[in-house]
Design a protein around this motif. Structure first.
Motif, PDB file in Angstrom:
ATOM      1  N   LYS A   1      46.262  -5.432  52.458  1.00  0.00           N
ATOM      2  CA  LYS A   1      46.763  -3.966  52.632  1.00  0.00           C
ATOM      3  C   LYS A   1      45.612  -2.878  52.319  1.00  0.00           C
ATOM      4  O   LYS A   1      45.699  -1.590  52.845  1.00  0.00           O
TER       5      LYS A   1
ATOM      6  N   TRP B   1      44.917 -12.283  48.866  1.00  0.00           N
ATOM      7  CA  TRP B   1      44.780 -12.171  50.405  1.00  0.00           C
ATOM      8  C   TRP B   1      45.455 -10.905  50.591  1.00  0.00           C
ATOM      9  O   TRP B   1      45.184 -10.076  51.467  1.00  0.00           O
ATOM     10  N   SER B   2      46.655 -11.058  50.306  1.00  0.00           N
ATOM     11  CA  SER B   2      47.849 -10.057  50.731  1.00  0.00           C
ATOM     12  C   SER B   2      47.436  -8.709  50.281  1.00  0.00           C
ATOM     13  O   SER B   2      47.727  -7.825  50.932  1.00  0.00           O
ATOM     14  N   GLU B   3      46.979  -8.514  49.020  1.00  0.00           N
ATOM     15  CA  GLU B   3      46.357  -7.451  48.543  1.00  0.00           C
ATOM     16  C   GLU B   3      45.310  -6.503  49.191  1.00  0.00           C
ATOM     17  O   GLU B   3      45.157  -5.586  49.420  1.00  0.00           O
TER      18      GLU B   3
END
Length: 172
Positions: A150, A145-147
């Motif tokens: 971005k 999810w963090s990727e």
């Protein structure tokens, strides 16, 4: 008319009462419905409206209606599943009585497409170039999810179709 003294024998539970591997575990390991709202802002209203018209709208609806109680119901169903050898339906034991839930009923409720695949369709698509454009590694483990968050920061100027692909990936 059948006699009330007739007892019907149902298939056994998939797991013994209280012995399900899901019994004391959270179903929600990596999915947070509250984070779906971030997508609307990051993808733009035009893409958001298209996602709401797609088969993935069921996830958006859960988020907008704040269906946090659904996880408890699904958890209950999964821990009370009967052992049935039919790929097109599942059976659950609720209050001592079996309830059948077919694939057709699931499709009707969720509005997801459960039609058979056309054998001539080609599903072997190479997304490596798009993943490189999103600056996401092409691993078999899936994307974090963090990727994907971005990607939302720098994809605002992309064409609607590309942002729609990012939105689908985020929802899945």
């Amino acid at each position: 008319m059948t006699s009330s003294s007739t007892s019907i024998i149902y298939p056994p539970l998939l797991y013994e009462e209280g012995k399900s591997p899901l019994q004391h575990r959270s179903m929600n390991h990596n999915c947070f419905v509250s984070k779906i709202g971030i997508l609307k802002e990051g993808l733009g209203v035009d893409v958001w409206d298209k996602l709401k018209e797609s088969s993935l709208a069921v996830f958006i609806n859960f988020a907008e209606l704040e269906y946090t109680w659904v996880a408890q119901r699904v958890h209950f169903l999964l821990t009370h599943k009967l052992r049935i050898n039919n790929f097109h339906e599942v059976w659950y034991l609720i209050d001592g009585r079996p309830i059948r839930f077919s694939l057709n009923e699931f499709a009707e409720i969720t509005s997801l497409n459960f039609d058979a695949f056309d054998p001539l369709d080609n599903f072997d698509v190479d997304h490596h170039d798009f993943l490189k454009e999103m600056k996401i590694p092409t691993t078999m483990d899936g994307h974090m999810w963090s990727e994907l968050l971005k990607v939302l920061d720098f994809s605002k100027t992309w064409h609607v179709d590309k942002r729609l692909m990012v939105g689908r990936l985020c929802l899945l």
